[in-house]
Design an enzyme around this catalytic site. Structure first.
Site, short mmCIF file in Angstrom:
data_model
loop_
_atom_site.label_atom_id
_atom_site.label_comp_id
_atom_site.label_asym_id
_atom_site.label_seq_id
_atom_site.Cartn_x
_atom_site.Cartn_y
_atom_site.Cartn_z
N GLU A 22 36.08 98.61 -92.18
CA GLU A 22 34.88 99.44 -92.03
C GLU A 22 35.00 100.70 -92.87
O GLU A 22 36.08 101.26 -93.01
CB GLU A 22 34.71 99.81 -90.54
N GLU A 28 25.91 103.25 -85.65
CA GLU A 28 26.52 103.04 -84.34
C GLU A 28 26.64 104.39 -83.64
O GLU A 28 26.98 105.40 -84.27
CB GLU A 28 27.90 102.41 -84.49
#
Length: 430
Positions: A234, A345
């Site tokens: 990520e 997120e």
């Protein structure tokens, strides 16, 4: 005469015996003190030991205006080489292959053209790291103490991956799609073998309601099932008061090979990612950030697999190749990725029993568009032939679209893109 010598010898032996007896009981007393040491002292010792392991001896130190200390550490002394499998590793100073077909930023003809080259990291104003070193944000004692434990410092909580509902394993907990308080607004592709991904995202400074919450925007490179064996790489930007001790927007990376259980970490907070670049510090503040109805600033991130060596590389902007994750760190990603996700997120801790007001992206819903909403543009994937291609069958997912939402589109300048985000708590998201 002989008797006198014998008496003196006996006296010496007796004296030594008394000393040994005293030292023995002193050792017992010290050991007893160590055993009875209060938990707070033992915790402090663990923290200091961890800090010593993380903070390597620098060649040069730079103070950043935001309060960070950046240590310029020799490239061969970085945390990655604490890993037993990397003791004799020869650093790969450049990738063997670079993806073909990079979207040409110079051909951009949009109203956002102004923002690209002005992005930098705050610590640059006070100096740069010399060659053969890498910049590492120094970890402070307070950083570690904010974590739930020394062991969990620098790690995401379990089940913090966005799982589109059609991918939830049948054997999984029925509440898995609630992600244990993590909420998302993403676009994704699946059903093929992927060897990397790229996107350009505008950078904001979302407001965080609780210090134990965060807001981020990133790319996920995923392999394996959405169970205990998930592999993930990520990269993106985030605001995380718990991790960094402030509300600054920061560049970050993350990796795990077991669904966030024991392996992996943010940035360089464990052995894993090998950095080769001396200009960009993982976890350091990004500046400037986008403003509502004002200038928009964005960053480009590319992650791709060097299929010759097997390592996963990361590039920031159009020229900064930052380093790589060695392939041995992973199981599924040692081969290829099975899913790519782009998006936002947040952590929703439901303070006072209501949805958090922590913002995702700009804090505005997607329909507000350019200058107001957050976006990902020029979304691409890397195929087996090492070409950057437009994604096929781009899907979207969000747990609660009345809190955070996502809308996709495509055009000549931005290729495949989407706007995403939201304010969290609002009349339709109580």
């Amino acid at each position: 005469m002989a008797a006198a010598n014998v008496n003196r010898s006996r006296m010496r032996i007796g004296f030594m015996g008394v000393l040994l007896f005293i030292f023995f009981f002193m050792d017992l007393a010290l050991l007893s003190c160590a055993v009875r040491q209060p938990p707070a002292s033992r915790q402090k010792l663990r923290v200091h030991k961890h800090l010593k392991r993380l903070n390597k001896t620098p060649v040069k130190t730079i103070q950043s205006p935001d309060g960070d200390t950046i240590d310029c550490v020799h490239i061969s002394h970085q945390p990655a080489f604490d890993h037993p499998f990397l003791k004799d590793h020869k650093i790969q100073m450049r990738p063997n292959y670079h993806p073909e077909g990079l979207y040409d930023e110079n051909k951009m003809n949009t109203e956002s053209k102004e923002r690209v080259d002005n992005i930098h990291q705050l610590w640059h104003v006070n100096g740069m790291c010399p060659e053969d070193t890498i910049p590492i944000r120094r970890t402070k004692e307070d950083d570690v103490l904010r974590a739930s434990s020394v062991k969990r410092y620098g790690k995401k909580k379990h089940k913090s991956i966005p799982v589109p509902r059609n991918n939830i394993p049948k054997s999984a907990d029925p509440d898995l799609d609630n992600e244990s308080g993590h909420q998302h607004a993403i676009a994704y592709v699946e059903g093929d073998r992927y060897y990397g991904a790229k996107a350009t995202m505008n950078v904001w400074e979302p407001k965080i309601q609780q210090s134990n919450e965060f807001s981020l925007s990133q790319i996920w490179i995923l392999g394996g099932s959405f169970g205990q064996d998930l592999n993930s790489i990520e990269a993106g930007w985030q605001v995380s008061p718990d991790l960094y001790g402030d509300n600054n927007t920061r560049l970050f990376t993350y990796w795990t090979s077991d669904a966030y259980q024991a392996t992996g970490c943010y940035n360089l907070l464990c052995s894993g990612f090998i950095q080769i670049n001396n200009n960009i510090a993982m976890g350091a503040s990004i500046s400037p950030v986008s403003a509502f109805r004002n200038s928009q600033y964005d960053i480009s991130i590319l992650v791709w697999k060097d299929q010759k060596e097997g390592n996963w590389w990361m590039q920031f902007g159009n020229g900064y190749v930052l380093g790589y994750w060695p392939s041995f760190l992973f199981s599924y990603l040692a081969d290829s990725a099975s899913m790519i996700e782009w998006g936002g997120e947040v952590v929703n801790s439901e303070p006072d029993g209501h949805h958090t007001s922590t913002q995702m992206g700009s804090g505005r819903f997607p329909e507000e568009g350019f200058g107001k909403s957050s976006y990902f543009r020029n979304i691409q994937v890397v195929d087996k032939e090492n070409n950057l291609k437009a994604p096929k069958d781009l899907g979207t997912f969000t747990e609660q679209s009345n809190c955070y939402d996502v809308q996709t589109g495509s055009n000549g300048d931005w290729g495949h893109y989407f706007y995403y985000g939201g304010p969290g708590k609002n009349p339709n998201c109580p």
